[in-house]
Design a protein around this motif. Structure first.
Motif, PDB file in Angstrom:
ATOM      1  N   PHE A 191       0.836  -1.195   0.000  1.00  0.00           N
ATOM      2  CA  PHE A 191       0.000   0.000   0.000  1.00  0.00           C
ATOM      3  C   PHE A 191       0.874   1.250   0.000  1.00  0.00           C
ATOM      4  O   PHE A 191       1.863   1.331   0.728  1.00  0.00           O
ATOM      5  CB  PHE A 191      -0.892  -0.006   1.251  1.00  0.00           C
ATOM      6  CG  PHE A 191      -1.893   1.105   1.292  1.00  0.00           C
ATOM      7  CD1 PHE A 191      -3.108   0.988   0.637  1.00  0.00           C
ATOM      8  CD2 PHE A 191      -1.621   2.275   1.975  1.00  0.00           C
ATOM      9  CE1 PHE A 191      -4.029   2.016   0.660  1.00  0.00           C
ATOM     10  CE2 PHE A 191      -2.538   3.311   2.014  1.00  0.00           C
ATOM     11  CZ  PHE A 191      -3.744   3.180   1.347  1.00  0.00           C
TER      12      PHE A 191
ATOM     13  N   LEU B   9      -3.105   6.002   8.043  1.00  0.00           N
ATOM     14  CA  LEU B   9      -2.534   4.657   8.152  1.00  0.00           C
ATOM     15  C   LEU B   9      -2.991   3.861   9.375  1.00  0.00           C
ATOM     16  O   LEU B   9      -3.220   2.653   9.250  1.00  0.00           O
ATOM     17  CB  LEU B   9      -1.007   4.728   8.121  1.00  0.00           C
ATOM     18  CG  LEU B   9      -0.377   4.979   6.749  1.00  0.00           C
ATOM     19  CD1 LEU B   9       1.138   4.989   6.860  1.00  0.00           C
ATOM     20  CD2 LEU B   9      -0.823   3.929   5.732  1.00  0.00           C
TER      21      LEU B   9
ATOM     22  N   PRO C 230       0.215  -5.574   5.999  1.00  0.00           N
ATOM     23  CA  PRO C 230       0.450  -4.380   5.186  1.00  0.00           C
ATOM     24  C   PRO C 230       1.939  -4.118   4.989  1.00  0.00           C
ATOM     25  O   PRO C 230       2.730  -4.211   5.926  1.00  0.00           O
ATOM     26  CB  PRO C 230      -0.199  -3.263   6.015  1.00  0.00           C
ATOM     27  CG  PRO C 230      -0.159  -3.757   7.421  1.00  0.00           C
ATOM     28  CD  PRO C 230      -0.240  -5.244   7.361  1.00  0.00           C
TER      29      PRO C 230
ATOM     30  N   ALA D 190      -0.186  10.106   5.713  1.00  0.00           N
ATOM     31  CA  ALA D 190       0.207   8.874   6.394  1.00  0.00           C
ATOM     32  C   ALA D 190      -0.226   8.838   7.857  1.00  0.00           C
ATOM     33  O   ALA D 190      -0.838   7.864   8.313  1.00  0.00           O
ATOM     34  CB  ALA D 190       1.720   8.687   6.280  1.00  0.00           C
TER      35      ALA D 190
ATOM     36  N   GLU E 202       5.712   5.136   1.568  1.00  0.00           N
ATOM     37  CA  GLU E 202       5.377   6.557   1.536  1.00  0.00           C
ATOM     38  C   GLU E 202       6.115   7.200   0.374  1.00  0.00           C
ATOM     39  O   GLU E 202       7.311   6.964   0.184  1.00  0.00           O
ATOM     40  CB  GLU E 202       5.770   7.250   2.837  1.00  0.00           C
ATOM     41  CG  GLU E 202       4.920   6.856   4.029  1.00  0.00           C
ATOM     42  CD  GLU E 202       5.223   7.698   5.251  1.00  0.00           C
ATOM     43  OE1 GLU E 202       5.494   8.916   5.083  1.00  0.00           O
ATOM     44  OE2 GLU E 202       5.216   7.148   6.368  1.00  0.00           O
TER      45      GLU E 202
ATOM     46  N   ILE F 215       3.925  -0.954   3.706  1.00  0.00           N
ATOM     47  CA  ILE F 215       3.612   0.441   3.431  1.00  0.00           C
ATOM     48  C   ILE F 215       4.769   1.149   2.736  1.00  0.00           C
ATOM     49  O   ILE F 215       5.929   1.017   3.132  1.00  0.00           O
ATOM     50  CB  ILE F 215       3.269   1.203   4.734  1.00  0.00           C
ATOM     51  CG1 ILE F 215       2.146   0.481   5.482  1.00  0.00           C
ATOM     52  CG2 ILE F 215       2.883   2.641   4.428  1.00  0.00           C
ATOM     53  CD1 ILE F 215       0.841   0.391   4.730  1.00  0.00           C
TER      54      ILE F 215
ATOM     55  N   VAL G   8      -4.222   0.121   8.650  1.00  0.00           N
ATOM     56  CA  VAL G   8      -3.403  -1.001   9.096  1.00  0.00           C
ATOM     57  C   VAL G   8      -4.189  -1.885  10.059  1.00  0.00           C
ATOM     58  O   VAL G   8      -4.119  -3.118  10.000  1.00  0.00           O
ATOM     59  CB  VAL G   8      -2.107  -0.489   9.752  1.00  0.00           C
ATOM     60  CG1 VAL G   8      -1.357  -1.629  10.448  1.00  0.00           C
ATOM     61  CG2 VAL G   8      -1.207   0.162   8.703  1.00  0.00           C
TER      62      VAL G   8
END
Length: 296
Positions: A96, A107, A121, A103, A125, A123, A111
């Protein structure tokens, strides 16, 4: 029908520059490499490699194939790893992406929802160009993205790469001023009242948020005076707190619990951008719906 081995052969030629070197890298025989390159040429309707004294190189058709071949081979290799890992652990990894200012606010809920569904997940950014490129290459399953102020909404639109955008919410930009600024106690101000103020803006003159702000300022009768520049809203608000200028900051990036900054309402039309969930064509619809519920 395209054979994955044809694409691996093409990628190996592009990387190593000869049939012999490609064969060694792939642990194939040279005739096997040549066979698969010829098969890709037949499927394409044009030869994809050509040989000379300097080695073997891609033709125009081969160069056109190369980015697709690289993406397909990479996706196939990652699929093998992901399926094996999921079968071993019983938990699927979901990759993701999210732009930095979203974020912290988005998030935790996402999550938690993925974890409750038995998903792991992974992640990333990044800025929009990074997220869009990763989605197009299927390196991400989904990402939170936004349309610049004034851009049309992209809800439900499927792009040429198969990426679908589902609207989440409209994010408004808030005027942030130092707590000691004369406007800090105002219930609301008109944009025209901000003539003569210095502004903290992005580093690029064509930043879509700043372009929209400058356009609104000109319509209100003034040209903004530019102060410090930063593309990181955490830095932007620190500049504002230090009295170096005012700034429009997206709601997701507005700091909370600070006594050195104040958010002031601006009357009339304000800057806003549409935030959406962009999902790759490989993502199951039920997983997309889970994400939308968690994010919206």
């Amino acid at each position: 029908m395209i054979d994955l081995r044809q694409l691996r052969a093409l990628c190996a030629i592009a990387e190593h520059g000869s049939v012999a070197a490609a064969a060694r890298a792939l642990d194939w025989s040279q005739p096997t490499v040549s066979h698969h390159l010829a098969g890709l040429g037949r499927a394409t309707g044009a030869v994809v490699v050509e040989s000379s004294a300097a080695g073997t190189s891609l033709t125009t058709a081969g160069r056109l194939w190369l980015p697709h071949a690289s993406a397909i081979v990479d996706r196939a290799d990652r699929a093998l790893v992901e399926v094996a890992a999921t079968l071993e652990s019983g938990r699927r990894t979901v990759r993701f992406g999210v732009f930095p200012t979203a974020a912290a606010r988005l998030l935790p809920g996402l999550v938690a929802a993925l974890d409750a569904a038995g998903l792991v997940p992974d992640i990333t950014e990044g800025e929009l160009d990074v997220l869009h490129s990763a989605l197009d290459r299927l390196e991400l399953d989904a990402a939170v993205v936004y349309a610049a102020p004034g851009s049309p909404r992209h809800g439900g639109r499927r792009s040429g790469s198969g990426v679908t955008r589902t609207p989440l919410f409209t994010e408004h930009f808030s005027l942030v001023v130092p707590s000691l600024h004369p406007l800090a106690g105002s219930a609301a101000v008109r944009l025209a009242e901000l003539s003569g103020e210095r502004w903290v803006v992005g580093t690029l003159d064509d930043d879509p948020v700043d372009v929209a702000f400058r356009s609104a300022a000109v319509q209100a009768g003034f040209e903004p005076l530019l102060g410090p520049r930063s593309d990181d809203y955490r830095v932007v608000v620190e500049y504002v707190a230090a009295g170096l200028g005012l700034a429009f900051v997206p709601e997701l990036a507005v700091p909370v619990g600070r006594d050195d900054l104040v958010v002031v309402e601006v009357e009339g039309p304000v800057l806003a951008r549409e935030v959406s969930l962009a999902t790759a064509p490989t993502l199951a619809p039920e997983l997309r719906e889970l994400m939308v519920r968690a994010l919206a």
